[in-house]
Enzyme design. Structure first.
Site, PDB file in Angstrom:
ATOM      1  N   HIS A 164       0.829  -1.205   0.000  1.00  7.84           N
ATOM      2  CA  HIS A 164       0.000   0.000   0.000  1.00  7.84           C
ATOM      3  C   HIS A 164       0.868   1.262   0.000  1.00  7.84           C
ATOM      4  O   HIS A 164       1.899   1.316   0.675  1.00  7.84           O
ATOM      5  CB  HIS A 164      -0.890   0.036   1.243  1.00  7.84           C
ATOM      6  CG  HIS A 164      -2.136  -0.785   1.126  1.00  7.84           C
ATOM      7  ND1 HIS A 164      -3.001  -0.682   0.045  1.00  7.84           N
ATOM      8  CD2 HIS A 164      -2.687  -1.717   1.959  1.00  7.84           C
ATOM      9  CE1 HIS A 164      -4.023  -1.508   0.229  1.00  7.84           C
ATOM     10  NE2 HIS A 164      -3.854  -2.149   1.373  1.00  7.84           N
ATOM     11  N   CYS A 238       0.310   1.811  -5.806  1.00  6.42           N
ATOM     12  CA  CYS A 238      -0.631   2.671  -6.519  1.00  6.42           C
ATOM     13  C   CYS A 238      -0.080   4.081  -6.671  1.00  6.42           C
ATOM     14  O   CYS A 238       0.700   4.558  -5.853  1.00  6.42           O
ATOM     15  CB  CYS A 238      -1.966   2.723  -5.782  1.00  6.42           C
ATOM     16  SG  CYS A 238      -2.846   1.157  -5.727  1.00  6.42           S
ATOM     17  N   ARG A 247      -0.142   2.509 -11.608  1.00  3.49           N
ATOM     18  CA  ARG A 247       0.839   1.824 -10.781  1.00  3.49           C
ATOM     19  C   ARG A 247       2.208   2.472 -10.940  1.00  3.49           C
ATOM     20  O   ARG A 247       2.599   2.867 -12.043  1.00  3.49           O
ATOM     21  CB  ARG A 247       0.938   0.333 -11.164  1.00  3.49           C
ATOM     22  CG  ARG A 247      -0.332  -0.447 -10.909  1.00  3.49           C
ATOM     23  CD  ARG A 247      -0.680  -0.533  -9.423  1.00  3.49           C
ATOM     24  NE  ARG A 247      -1.892  -1.317  -9.201  1.00  3.49           N
ATOM     25  CZ  ARG A 247      -3.100  -0.795  -9.135  1.00  3.49           C
ATOM     26  NH1 ARG A 247      -3.261   0.524  -9.279  1.00  3.49           N
ATOM     27  NH2 ARG A 247      -4.152  -1.565  -8.926  1.00  3.49           N
TER      28      ARG A 247
END
Length: 260
Positions: A164, A238, A247
């Site tokens: 993340h 991300c 990405r």
């Protein structure tokens, strides 16, 4: 006059009630934002650090060969499918070439099992690596997830992971700050591996599975990636921040390996 006064009074009460509802909704939304941006980060970071310490204790205490073993658990959604890992490197470090002639090493880890520690000294990152890239079992716990069917740490091919960038520990929040030569360290029960950042792909599509191929090369951005087999590491997350539209990819190459 009485009717007009009553009408004004009713409008005032309605406006007051509307204001109270708006304030209440605003407070609820604020609490949700605080929970998502602060509390989930705190929980995930604490849990990830505890897991790192548990892995290190386990490695210190074990006597024989260790590491994850046993059959994989039930399948889960994985990243883009990749081909087989090459068995002979094209540009591996000279002192690590014999590794290409070794057996394939320990059995693959079970789904969601943390089995390695990834450190990025420049960013102060130290997080567990678990098998799979599922949110509930891996990423939302603050872990970094290993893409199934990509190489394991220190093996020829491409050790590809995801993490993340925002919320849930956000281990890859600042990977955009990495530059060529920055170190990425991966430790397992068997060995410690040092990779060096080599290239960055600032933006590509979520479905660009080429970036985690054994020889990583973007299928979207012409010229981004590699042509030769080797020992690679790939970090994916991300981008832009607080969005999952694209990405961000960071590639590195293995520089050294040291048995524990």
């Amino acid at each position: 006059m009485v009717v007009q006064g009553a009408r004004r009074s009713g409008l005032a009460r309605a406006a007051w009630c509307g204001g109270e509802i708006a304030v209440t909704v605003g407070l609820v939304l604020l609490l949700l934002v605080v929970h998502q941006l602060w509390w989930t980060n705190r929980q995930a970071r604490d849990a990830a650090e505890e897991k790192v310490e548990a892995l290190e204790r386990q490695w210190r205490n074990q006597d024989g060969p260790a590491g994850p073993s046993g059959p994989s658990g039930p399948s889960e959604p994985a990243g883009p499918a990749v081909g087989p890992t090459p068995t002979e490197p094209g540009n591996a470090p000279a002192d690590d070439r014999p590794a290409a002639r070794e057996s394939r090493g320990p059995a693959p880890p079970r789904w969601d099992q943390a089995y390695a520690v990834l450190s990025i000294p420049k960013l102060g990152v130290r997080v567990p690596v678990a098998e799979g890239v599922g949110k509930a079992g891996v990423l939302d716990k603050g872990y970094v997830g290993h893409y199934p069917r990509t190489a394991q740490p220190g093996r020829p091919g491409n050790f590809a992971v995801a993490g993340h960038r925002n919320t849930h520990g956000e281990p890859f929040r600042y990977v955009n700050r990495l530059r060529p030569g920055d170190r990425i360290e991966v430790r397992t029960a068997q060995a410690s591996y040092t990779y060096e950042v080599d290239r960055t792909l600032p933006q590509t599509l979520p479905g660009d599975g080429g970036v985690i191929d054994p020889v990583p090369r973007s299928a979207v951005k012409a010229g981004a990636g590699y042509e030769e087999r080797g020992y690679y590491i790939t970090l994916t997350t991300c981008t832009p921040e607080f969005s999952s539209e694209y990405r961000l990819v960071v590639w590195g190459k293995l520089q050294s390996a040291r048995a524990r």
